[in-house]
Write a protein that holds these residues in place. Sequence first.
Motif, mmCIF file in Angstrom:
data_model
loop_
_atom_site.group_PDB
_atom_site.id
_atom_site.type_symbol
_atom_site.label_atom_id
_atom_site.label_comp_id
_atom_site.label_asym_id
_atom_site.label_seq_id
_atom_site.Cartn_x
_atom_site.Cartn_y
_atom_site.Cartn_z
ATOM 1 N N ARG A 501 -36.409 11.542 62.559
ATOM 2 C CA ARG A 501 -35.044 12.052 62.543
ATOM 3 C C ARG A 501 -35.005 13.480 62.023
ATOM 4 N NH1 ARG A 501 -30.374 8.621 59.622
ATOM 5 N NH2 ARG A 501 -31.043 9.733 57.726
ATOM 6 N N VAL A 502 -35.839 13.784 61.025
ATOM 7 C CA VAL A 502 -35.910 15.161 60.523
ATOM 8 C C VAL A 502 -36.406 16.098 61.624
ATOM 9 C CG1 VAL A 502 -37.162 16.682 58.947
ATOM 10 C CG2 VAL A 502 -36.180 14.554 58.100
ATOM 11 N N GLU A 503 -37.412 15.632 62.365
ATOM 12 C CA GLU A 503 -37.947 16.460 63.445
ATOM 13 C C GLU A 503 -36.889 16.702 64.533
ATOM 14 O OE1 GLU A 503 -41.684 16.446 66.638
ATOM 15 O OE2 GLU A 503 -41.444 14.841 65.150
ATOM 16 N N THR A 504 -36.175 15.633 64.909
ATOM 17 C CA THR A 504 -35.122 15.766 65.926
ATOM 18 C C THR A 504 -33.996 16.672 65.439
ATOM 19 O OG1 THR A 504 -35.609 13.548 66.740
ATOM 20 C CG2 THR A 504 -33.474 14.486 67.335
ATOM 21 N N THR A 505 -33.589 16.486 64.184
ATOM 22 C CA THR A 505 -32.528 17.319 63.620
ATOM 23 C C THR A 505 -32.975 18.774 63.531
ATOM 24 O OG1 THR A 505 -31.818 15.431 62.302
ATOM 25 C CG2 THR A 505 -30.919 17.563 61.696
ATOM 26 N N GLY A 506 -34.252 18.999 63.231
ATOM 27 C CA GLY A 506 -34.776 20.357 63.172
ATOM 28 C C GLY A 506 -34.710 21.059 64.515
ATOM 29 N N HIS A 507 -35.064 20.310 65.574
ATOM 30 C CA HIS A 507 -34.970 20.899 66.929
ATOM 31 C C HIS A 507 -33.514 21.228 67.266
ATOM 32 C CE1 HIS A 507 -39.132 20.372 67.656
ATOM 33 N NE2 HIS A 507 -39.121 19.042 67.833
ATOM 34 N N LYS A 508 -32.617 20.333 66.893
ATOM 35 C CA LYS A 508 -31.201 20.567 67.160
ATOM 36 C C LYS A 508 -30.709 21.806 66.410
ATOM 37 C CE LYS A 508 -28.642 16.956 67.364
ATOM 38 N NZ LYS A 508 -27.815 15.771 66.989
ATOM 39 N N LEU A 509 -31.161 21.971 65.143
ATOM 40 C CA LEU A 509 -30.766 23.123 64.341
ATOM 41 C C LEU A 509 -31.274 24.415 64.970
ATOM 42 C CD1 LEU A 509 -29.591 24.402 61.775
ATOM 43 C CD2 LEU A 509 -31.768 23.878 60.614
ATOM 44 N N GLU A 510 -32.505 24.391 65.457
ATOM 45 C CA GLU A 510 -33.070 25.577 66.109
ATOM 46 C C GLU A 510 -32.277 25.937 67.350
ATOM 47 O OE1 GLU A 510 -35.514 28.807 66.249
ATOM 48 O OE2 GLU A 510 -35.394 27.274 64.682
ATOM 49 N N THR A 511 -31.883 24.914 68.110
ATOM 50 C CA THR A 511 -31.096 25.167 69.327
ATOM 51 C C THR A 511 -29.747 25.777 68.974
ATOM 52 O OG1 THR A 511 -32.161 23.278 70.409
ATOM 53 C CG2 THR A 511 -30.082 24.078 71.359
ATOM 54 N N VAL A 512 -29.084 25.252 67.922
ATOM 55 C CA VAL A 512 -27.778 25.790 67.511
ATOM 56 C C VAL A 512 -27.896 27.247 67.079
ATOM 57 C CG1 VAL A 512 -25.981 25.614 65.734
ATOM 58 C CG2 VAL A 512 -26.818 23.558 66.879
ATOM 59 N N ARG A 513 -28.950 27.557 66.338
ATOM 60 C CA ARG A 513 -29.139 28.930 65.877
ATOM 61 C C ARG A 513 -29.407 29.889 67.029
ATOM 62 N NH1 ARG A 513 -32.998 27.728 60.575
ATOM 63 N NH2 ARG A 513 -31.274 27.249 59.103
ATOM 64 N N GLN A 514 -30.137 29.427 68.019
ATOM 65 C CA GLN A 514 -30.435 30.305 69.166
ATOM 66 C C GLN A 514 -29.202 30.511 70.039
ATOM 67 O OE1 GLN A 514 -33.800 28.623 71.189
ATOM 68 N NE2 GLN A 514 -35.268 29.231 69.592
ATOM 69 N N ALA A 515 -28.399 29.465 70.219
ATOM 70 C CA ALA A 515 -27.224 29.561 71.103
ATOM 71 C C ALA A 515 -26.126 30.400 70.463
ATOM 72 C CB ALA A 515 -26.706 28.168 71.428
ATOM 73 N N LYS A 516 -25.966 30.268 69.129
ATOM 74 C CA LYS A 516 -24.962 31.026 68.391
ATOM 75 C C LYS A 516 -23.583 30.951 69.041
ATOM 76 C CE LYS A 516 -28.091 34.304 66.192
ATOM 77 N NZ LYS A 516 -28.406 35.728 65.922
#
Length: 603
Positions: A501-516
Amino acid sequence: MFNAPRPVQPYGNSSQFGASFMATENPLLSSVYDDGLDPWSSAPSPAPPPLPSFTSSSNGFSSVIGDATVPPVYDRAWSAVDPGNTGETSVNALSRVLGTSSLSASTIDRIVSLVSSRPRVSRLEFFVALALAALAQSGKDLSVERVAALAQQNALPEPSLDLDSMAPSTSNFQDAVRMPLPARAYSTEDPWNVSRFTSAGGAPKVPALGSINNGAPSNISGTGLPREWWKKQETVFVNVLGHQGFVLNRYLVYEISSDRGAPVPRRYSEFVFLWDVLVKRYPFRLLPSLPPKRIGPDEGFLEQRKRGLTRFINFVVNHPIIKDDGVLAAFLTEPSFEEWRKHTAISYEEESASKRVDRVEEMAIPSDLDDKLAVVRGKIGSLIEHWQRICLLTERIVRRREAAAADLSRLTNTVKSLVEVNERCWRGEDCELCSGVRQGLSAVSNHTQRHADALEHRSRTMLYSTLEALKGQRDLYIAMRDLFIRHDRLSPDQVDRLRKRVETTGHKLETVRQAKKEGWEHEADKLSVTIEKDQATIAALLARRVFIRACMWHELRVVLHNRENTLLTQAVQSFAREEHDFSEAAVSNWASLMEAVDGMPFE
């Protein structure tokens, strides 16, 4: 209604890392007692192993005495032969009491034969014997029916007894049972405040896991206990005070005596509460099962349960960790445990919630711990089976010795009666042959009485010391088996799932930061907080894994290994010494008889 079995209920919810573990076991249902005691059976307790068949007349004599008022001399005589309030005495003791009545040996022999054919004499049988003695003193026929008739009239006869002149028994068993409590230092500090582990709240460090008081290194060669620890065991005595309550809610009250304070009364349900608390707080520690409860228990069942409670409480007060528990201290010292519970907030937190294993202790846990535990797992069932058989056979030996002691006492009475009957010879009082033979038979009766006393003492010490030590070994392995069961059910955690879940949440966080996208900062903060919480939970779970391994290593090396070996050595040495002393006394007694009868005439 009041004795109905309680339904199995979960004792609470566990957090993700088990900091608030609540066992799903009901101690009354999970109690694995191999004494043949079914917790909910209304059937009588199982009879002892096959012995010479004795007809139990105790239940029949309850209808003889009924509700009649017992004269004070009955209770005084009973107290003289049963100071430990066990509810039974020996044929030897009954014969000694009747010997103070100035009745003939033949009359005493007949009274003993009328009231009991068993190795032990119950309180009711003893009272009927005293009533028969009173009838004999008044010149009336000996009849149990006459005693019953007098009891119905509430007019039990009062015998004339000179109890002060009662012949002392050569057995000192009661003195052995009432040994003074050993002096021992102990700590009343609650382990939730002071711990030998590193506290999660940053409390000062204390000795390592392998060092219980004496700083022994955490390795397989050390015992992990103080030097000669078996000589410093704390002893708690459990005695029966009697029944209390109303007809529909009568309960048995026990008296708990320890060196921690004055004796305190406790109900069986309070033992159950203590077990509940300890198994929730210490799920990865060795903890014996409680003896069961039963609807309509008989005397045999209650005696077995009292001994089981004694073994349980003595195990926990001598456990290196559990002995300092705050609830246990209150159980042993609070005058009213029920009132204490009402005014005290009791924590059920699992031990690992407030304790941590430091790096040094973690490194002391062997890498092959699972292999070591697997060795014990593989033989635990066979060990329980073997120890149960040893207990069964030992109890059979004890019962046979009790029966032999009772028969020797009856033989003594009969020989004394024979001497009385044959007191006069047809040749007159000057017959040296008859006189010499009578003197020889009197010597025989004296020595058989002495051996009966010794045999009775030996059988009782075996029952209360040797047999209880053997049952303690059996209980130890049952506790180890139950520990494995709890470990298998409670040790699994959610680390792998949380890592994913941490790994999945981390990928989601990276996507949110890139999309802005609009409002992405708020979404990113929420995801970051979720990751931090999951990582904190993972860290706690990993610490709990280490703590569980440390507990299992401690219980294996310090508790199980020491108790299964050292205490067994102690029991075997005591048994050998006691058997040696008993045998020497028997040889000396029979050698004395040989000398006494050596001059018996032939013609």
